[in-house]
Write a protein that holds these residues in place. Sequence first.
Motif, PDB file in Angstrom:
ATOM      1  N   LEU A 258      11.868 -15.712  18.315  1.00 50.25           N
ATOM      2  CA  LEU A 258      12.153 -17.120  18.058  1.00 50.25           C
ATOM      3  C   LEU A 258      13.617 -17.472  18.337  1.00 50.25           C
ATOM      4  O   LEU A 258      14.037 -18.605  18.104  1.00 50.25           O
ATOM      5  N   GLY A 259      14.395 -16.499  18.810  1.00 52.99           N
ATOM      6  CA  GLY A 259      15.767 -16.780  19.222  1.00 52.99           C
ATOM      7  C   GLY A 259      16.848 -16.356  18.255  1.00 52.99           C
ATOM      8  O   GLY A 259      18.029 -16.629  18.477  1.00 52.99           O
ATOM      9  N   PHE A 260      16.487 -15.648  17.188  1.00 54.08           N
ATOM     10  CA  PHE A 260      17.475 -15.192  16.213  1.00 54.08           C
ATOM     11  C   PHE A 260      17.895 -13.762  16.564  1.00 54.08           C
ATOM     12  O   PHE A 260      17.049 -12.897  16.806  1.00 54.08           O
ATOM     13  N   THR A 261      19.184 -13.497  16.565  1.00 52.63           N
ATOM     14  CA  THR A 261      19.699 -12.162  16.869  1.00 52.63           C
ATOM     15  C   THR A 261      20.813 -11.806  15.893  1.00 52.63           C
ATOM     16  O   THR A 261      21.367 -12.686  15.212  1.00 52.63           O
ATOM     17  N   GLY A 262      21.156 -10.504  15.846  1.00 49.58           N
ATOM     18  CA  GLY A 262      22.262 -10.063  14.999  1.00 49.58           C
ATOM     19  C   GLY A 262      22.032 -10.365  13.528  1.00 49.58           C
ATOM     20  O   GLY A 262      20.930 -10.172  12.996  1.00 49.58           O
ATOM     21  N   PRO A 312       1.278 -22.504  14.750  1.00 49.08           N
ATOM     22  CA  PRO A 312       1.379 -22.904  16.164  1.00 49.08           C
ATOM     23  C   PRO A 312       1.583 -24.405  16.370  1.00 49.08           C
ATOM     24  O   PRO A 312       1.937 -24.824  17.475  1.00 49.08           O
ATOM     25  N   LEU A 313       1.345 -25.201  15.347  1.00 46.05           N
ATOM     26  CA  LEU A 313       1.489 -26.645  15.481  1.00 46.05           C
ATOM     27  C   LEU A 313       2.939 -27.097  15.358  1.00 46.05           C
ATOM     28  O   LEU A 313       3.252 -28.264  15.594  1.00 46.05           O
ATOM     29  N   ILE A 314       3.835 -26.178  15.003  1.00 53.28           N
ATOM     30  CA  ILE A 314       5.244 -26.510  14.768  1.00 53.28           C
ATOM     31  C   ILE A 314       6.072 -25.989  15.930  1.00 53.28           C
ATOM     32  O   ILE A 314       5.923 -24.837  16.354  1.00 53.28           O
ATOM     33  N   ASP A 315       6.962 -26.839  16.456  1.00 58.18           N
ATOM     34  CA  ASP A 315       7.783 -26.464  17.609  1.00 58.18           C
ATOM     35  C   ASP A 315       9.108 -25.813  17.220  1.00 58.18           C
ATOM     36  O   ASP A 315       9.579 -24.907  17.887  1.00 58.18           O
ATOM     37  N   SER A 316       9.717 -26.267  16.128  1.00 55.43           N
ATOM     38  CA  SER A 316      11.040 -25.793  15.742  1.00 55.43           C
ATOM     39  C   SER A 316      10.990 -24.358  15.222  1.00 55.43           C
ATOM     40  O   SER A 316      10.189 -24.027  14.330  1.00 55.43           O
ATOM     41  N   ALA A 317      11.860 -23.497  15.744  1.00 52.30           N
ATOM     42  CA  ALA A 317      11.930 -22.116  15.279  1.00 52.30           C
ATOM     43  C   ALA A 317      12.356 -22.050  13.818  1.00 52.30           C
ATOM     44  O   ALA A 317      11.840 -21.240  13.037  1.00 52.30           O
ATOM     45  N   VAL A 318      13.286 -22.898  13.427  1.00 51.97           N
ATOM     46  CA  VAL A 318      13.752 -22.915  12.034  1.00 51.97           C
ATOM     47  C   VAL A 318      12.625 -23.313  11.092  1.00 51.97           C
ATOM     48  O   VAL A 318      12.450 -22.723  10.020  1.00 51.97           O
ATOM     49  N   LEU A 319      11.837 -24.326  11.501  1.00 60.00           N
ATOM     50  CA  LEU A 319      10.724 -24.759  10.657  1.00 60.00           C
ATOM     51  C   LEU A 319       9.640 -23.693  10.577  1.00 60.00           C
ATOM     52  O   LEU A 319       8.981 -23.543   9.541  1.00 60.00           O
ATOM     53  N   LYS A 320       9.439 -22.933  11.647  1.00 59.46           N
ATOM     54  CA  LYS A 320       8.477 -21.834  11.601  1.00 59.46           C
ATOM     55  C   LYS A 320       8.904 -20.794  10.565  1.00 59.46           C
ATOM     56  O   LYS A 320       8.090 -20.321   9.767  1.00 59.46           O
ATOM     57  N   ILE A 321      10.175 -20.443  10.584  1.00 57.07           N
ATOM     58  CA  ILE A 321      10.686 -19.486   9.595  1.00 57.07           C
ATOM     59  C   ILE A 321      10.565 -20.058   8.186  1.00 57.07           C
ATOM     60  O   ILE A 321      10.217 -19.336   7.233  1.00 57.07           O
ATOM     61  N   ALA A 322      10.834 -21.357   8.042  1.00 59.26           N
ATOM     62  CA  ALA A 322      10.716 -21.992   6.732  1.00 59.26           C
ATOM     63  C   ALA A 322       9.282 -21.930   6.224  1.00 59.26           C
ATOM     64  O   ALA A 322       9.033 -21.670   5.030  1.00 59.26           O
ATOM     65  N   LEU A 323       8.311 -22.156   7.113  1.00 60.21           N
ATOM     66  CA  LEU A 323       6.906 -22.120   6.714  1.00 60.21           C
ATOM     67  C   LEU A 323       6.489 -20.703   6.324  1.00 60.21           C
ATOM     68  O   LEU A 323       5.782 -20.502   5.325  1.00 60.21           O
ATOM     69  N   ILE A 324       6.924 -19.715   7.098  1.00 57.24           N
ATOM     70  CA  ILE A 324       6.635 -18.321   6.753  1.00 57.24           C
ATOM     71  C   ILE A 324       7.273 -17.966   5.413  1.00 57.24           C
ATOM     72  O   ILE A 324       6.681 -17.271   4.583  1.00 57.24           O
ATOM     73  N   THR A 325       8.482 -18.482   5.175  1.00 57.37           N
ATOM     74  CA  THR A 325       9.187 -18.216   3.919  1.00 57.37           C
ATOM     75  C   THR A 325       8.420 -18.770   2.726  1.00 57.37           C
ATOM     76  O   THR A 325       8.217 -18.082   1.715  1.00 57.37           O
ATOM     77  N   VAL A 326       7.976 -20.021   2.823  1.00 54.03           N
ATOM     78  CA  VAL A 326       7.218 -20.640   1.731  1.00 54.03           C
ATOM     79  C   VAL A 326       5.907 -19.893   1.506  1.00 54.03           C
ATOM     80  O   VAL A 326       5.533 -19.592   0.363  1.00 54.03           O
ATOM     81  N   ALA A 327       5.212 -19.571   2.604  1.00 48.54           N
ATOM     82  CA  ALA A 327       3.925 -18.887   2.484  1.00 48.54           C
ATOM     83  C   ALA A 327       4.079 -17.522   1.835  1.00 48.54           C
ATOM     84  O   ALA A 327       3.363 -17.177   0.881  1.00 48.54           O
ATOM     85  N   MET A 328       5.016 -16.708   2.328  1.00 46.22           N
ATOM     86  CA  MET A 328       5.196 -15.364   1.797  1.00 46.22           C
ATOM     87  C   MET A 328       5.762 -15.393   0.382  1.00 46.22           C
ATOM     88  O   MET A 328       5.360 -14.595  -0.478  1.00 46.22           O
ATOM     89  N   GLY A 329       6.706 -16.295   0.131  1.00 41.97           N
ATOM     90  CA  GLY A 329       7.300 -16.382  -1.196  1.00 41.97           C
ATOM     91  C   GLY A 329       6.280 -16.762  -2.246  1.00 41.97           C
ATOM     92  O   GLY A 329       6.217 -16.154  -3.325  1.00 41.97           O
TER      93      GLY A 329
END
Length: 428
Positions: A258-262, A312-329
């Motif tokens: 998703l474009g995150f490094t380091g 897959p309905l979300i385009d923003s990489a940050v929002l994808k991470i946010a959704l995964i965060t809410v789901a997993m949390g």
Amino acid sequence: MQPKHHTPQQASDSPWLKIGGSLLIGMFVSYLDRTNLSVALPELSQDLGFAGSNFAQVSSWALTTFLIGYTIANILGGLFTRNADPKRVALWCVTLWSIATVAVGFTHSIWVLLICRVILGITEGIYWPQQSRFARAWFSPQQRTRANSVVQFYGQYLALALGFIVLTPLYDAFGWRVLFFITGGLGLVVIVPLYMKNLRPEAEAPYRDEKVHSSVAVKLSLASFGGPAFFLLIFTYIAQSMLFWGITLWIPLVVRSLGFTGFSQAIASAVPYLAAVLLAIPIARISDKTNRRVLIASLGLLIPGCLIITLPLIDSAVLKIALITVAMGYYASSFTPNIWSLIQNSVAPSATGPAAGIINGIGSGGGGTIAGLLVGMMYMKTGSYLAGFVVIGIIVVCGGLSLMLWGRLQRKPAANRPPLGADSQQLN
């Protein structure tokens, strides 16, 4: 002669800190040993010769060989160690898996890597049911959601939250071999001495089952596990394990894609598990206070499953991470501590270790292996890790429905249900 059965008052000064705290730290280190490979894969694959076109296929097997050993060992370990002292079992397991982890740091062979990961899986699989035995023997039924949070939850998710933040910079600075030396060394230098000093034999526990320590053999039957409804718990745990392992095994690579490094990659990989740790404290209190464990745990699968399906309905990489965060949390804080309280309160005392081993073995080992391979195969076909996540999300929703059905069956009149342990409560 039976050992003296201490009262809860006599033992109350030690379990939370000495038993719970020590097992928390042990679980923290065990999850560092499980997840170090996910961080190390990019460089490790080059050194061991499977970078390039074979990366996804070999990585899938490298990540899931742990779970193959884990599956078998949970089931057999829970059954065969039910009359052994859990302290002694835990010490041997930590020692062996730590040596296997250090050995990976020396290898130049894929086969040695795979063998060491299988050994890690076997020993951690035998270890896992012992935690449920400690929780049931040392904490009252009213304390068990919080006890399971300490014994099994906080160490696990703190390792996932802080582990990626710590391990990723170590990997970037020193390489993958040092990563395995450090994580394996922690078990030998820190956990083994800690367990020797603080863990107590089960014979001294205030809530132990006297039959387990008697000379009379206790036979296990389906009724010991709560009857046919036990299979619903197994399916539920398979579903949750697919969610947990499908994301956990692949999240460093998902975040990178998703474009995150380091350091940003480390933070993005860690925040879902940090959210789980923060949410667990209030939800555990609510669960123990309301005793609505089935409802809370079911929602802990239904809601996250629906969220994962929408990725897959979300385009923003940050929002994808946010959704995964809410789901997993939300999933981890709501489902994980409660499911073990439900299991411990719905099976016979002598079946606690075997039940934990069977459910975690088939569920975590089997479900995790399927999820790990599924995400890898879907990535090879579609070029996206999220395709596999969507399939997992659908299965997770089914798992939540399965747990709700199990809860309905538990509300049957007591005369129509198999006899449970003496300390069992009405499950809601």
